[in-house]
Design a protein around this motif. Structure first.
Motif, PDB file in Angstrom:
ATOM      1  N   ALA A   1     100.613  -9.655 134.634  1.00 33.03           N
ATOM      2  CA  ALA A   1     101.579  -8.612 134.996  1.00 33.03           C
ATOM      3  C   ALA A   1     101.909  -8.691 136.482  1.00 33.03           C
TER       4      ALA A   1
ATOM      5  N   LYS B   1     104.198 -11.543 137.215  1.00 29.44           N
ATOM      6  CA  LYS B   1     105.556 -11.223 136.772  1.00 29.44           C
ATOM      7  C   LYS B   1     106.265 -10.367 137.826  1.00 29.44           C
TER       8      LYS B   1
ATOM      9  N   SER C   1     107.274 -12.414 140.813  1.00 31.09           N
ATOM     10  CA  SER C   1     108.445 -13.280 140.613  1.00 31.09           C
ATOM     11  C   SER C   1     109.708 -12.457 140.345  1.00 31.09           C
TER      12      SER C   1
ATOM     13  N   GLY D   1     110.039  -9.551 138.495  1.00 27.30           N
ATOM     14  CA  GLY D   1     110.153  -8.782 137.261  1.00 27.30           C
ATOM     15  C   GLY D   1     110.098  -7.284 137.516  1.00 27.30           C
TER      16      GLY D   1
ATOM     17  N   ASP E   1     109.043  -5.388 132.681  1.00 29.16           N
ATOM     18  CA  ASP E   1     108.722  -6.820 132.527  1.00 29.16           C
ATOM     19  C   ASP E   1     107.231  -7.055 132.767  1.00 29.16           C
ATOM     20  N   MET E   2     106.698  -6.377 133.773  1.00 28.30           N
ATOM     21  CA  MET E   2     105.293  -6.588 134.139  1.00 28.30           C
ATOM     22  C   MET E   2     104.340  -6.155 133.025  1.00 28.30           C
TER      23      MET E   2
ATOM     24  N   ALA F   1     104.680  -8.459 129.976  1.00 29.85           N
ATOM     25  CA  ALA F   1     104.050  -9.776 130.181  1.00 29.85           C
ATOM     26  C   ALA F   1     102.530  -9.650 130.195  1.00 29.85           C
TER      27      ALA F   1
END
Ligand code: SD4
Length: 308
Positions: free
Chosen positions: A21, A24, A27, A29, A33-34, A37
């Motif tokens: 997480a 993510k 990058s 996110g 998203d975190m 992921a």
């Protein structure tokens, strides 16, 4: 200190999930998203018998998944009794983003997953099937507390890390401005009745996030959490000024006083984080662990204090 926590999740297997997480987020996110992921890590792990792929089946031999994802702006998606799909959390996210609904169950959830292009995967591994066939011999339905921790998934029914697993990853993430999101995913209680849905996918039970306040997630025997809408309770206490720690303790004590002897030997754990990154964790029985990642990306596993 815990005051700078950015990601927390349930159990020791939360550590690699937190790391995913965090990466993510690094990058670029979003918080959603975190957490997605993050919890995808144990969902895909064949050694984790309580989340996603290789989860233990229900008593009829079907692996069925429950998951919810939630932001702090009213965004919610959930699935329950989802079958033949590895990443229940991603299907829950699709419910949030691509339907007018918040919750799909059973056949409809599974059909929606196919329609959205999630591959059909048989989740029952030979190992989980063997555990189920062994279980059929005795059909002992008593949950084993803390079966999630340590050598999770390595054992046989009735042994630590073995069976009657009912385990889950719940995760909360926050950004520097105090915005938050959460996710919770599980294959539920091993050898459950067909159609049984636990706390995990239910907003306010397995997960709750509120803007400006914080979030909470739960693990353990879901029925004891749904009875009391446990994580909504934790967050309400935080809203009214309790620390995350005091709020988790209050919710666990409430279950204990309400249920008395009925919760002897039963594990429930609450994990909470407020918008400032203060964390709280508390459980009924010793053994609930959780993973914390700080703003520098360093992850540690902690043991929660327990009521008993
Ligand atoms: C459930 N609460 O389905 C989930 C299981 C769990 O650690 O959390 N296990 O009841």
């Amino acid at each position: 200190t815990g005051s700078d926590a950015v990601i927390v999740s349930t159990w020791d297997f939360g550590a690699p999930a937190n790391d995913a997480a965090f990466a993510k987020g690094r990058s670029g996110g979003s918080l959603i998203d975190m957490v997605e992921a993050g919890v995808m890590v144990p969902e895909a792990d064949p050694n984790n018998h309580s989340v996603g792929y290789s989860g233990y089946p229900d008593r009829d031999g079907h692996v069925t998944l429950d998951a919810v994802i939630m932001d702090d702006a009213g965004g919610v998606g959930a699935v329950a009794a989802l079958e033949d799909t590895v990443h229940a959390i991603s299907v829950a996210r699709a419910v949030m983003e691509h339907t007018p609904h918040t919750f799909l169950v059973g056949e409809g959830a599974t059909r929606f997953a196919r329609d959205r292009g999630f591959p059909r995967v048989n989740l029952l591994t030979p190992e989980a099937e063997k555990a189920w066939r062994d279980w059929l011999k005795t059909q002992n339905y008593k949950p084993v507390a803390n079966s999630e921790t340590g050598t999770y998934g390595a054992g046989r029914p009735g042994t630590p890390g073995g069976a009657l697993d009912h385990d889950t990853i719940g995760m909360l993430a926050r950004d520097a401005s105090g915005r938050m999101a959460g996710a919770c995913t599980t294959s539920g209680m091993a050898f459950k009745m067909r159609g049984r849905v636990g706390d995990s996918p239910q907003v306010g039970s397995g997960l709750y996030v509120e803007r400006g306040v914080g979030g909470a997630t739960s693990t353990g025997l879901g029925e004891e959490v749904t009875r009391t809408v446990g994580t909504a309770r934790v967050v309400a206490s935080m809203r009214h000024g309790m620390s995350p720690q005091a709020a988790c303790e209050e919710a666990a004590r409430h279950i204990a006083s309400l249920r008395g002897d009925a919760i002897k030997g039963v594990q429930v754990g609450f994990l909470a984080m407020d918008t400032r990154g203060r964390i709280g964790a508390f459980c009924l029985l010793p053994g609930f662990t959780y993973a914390v990642t700080d703003a520098a990306g360093k992850t540690r596993v902690e043991k929660a204090p327990s009521l008993f």
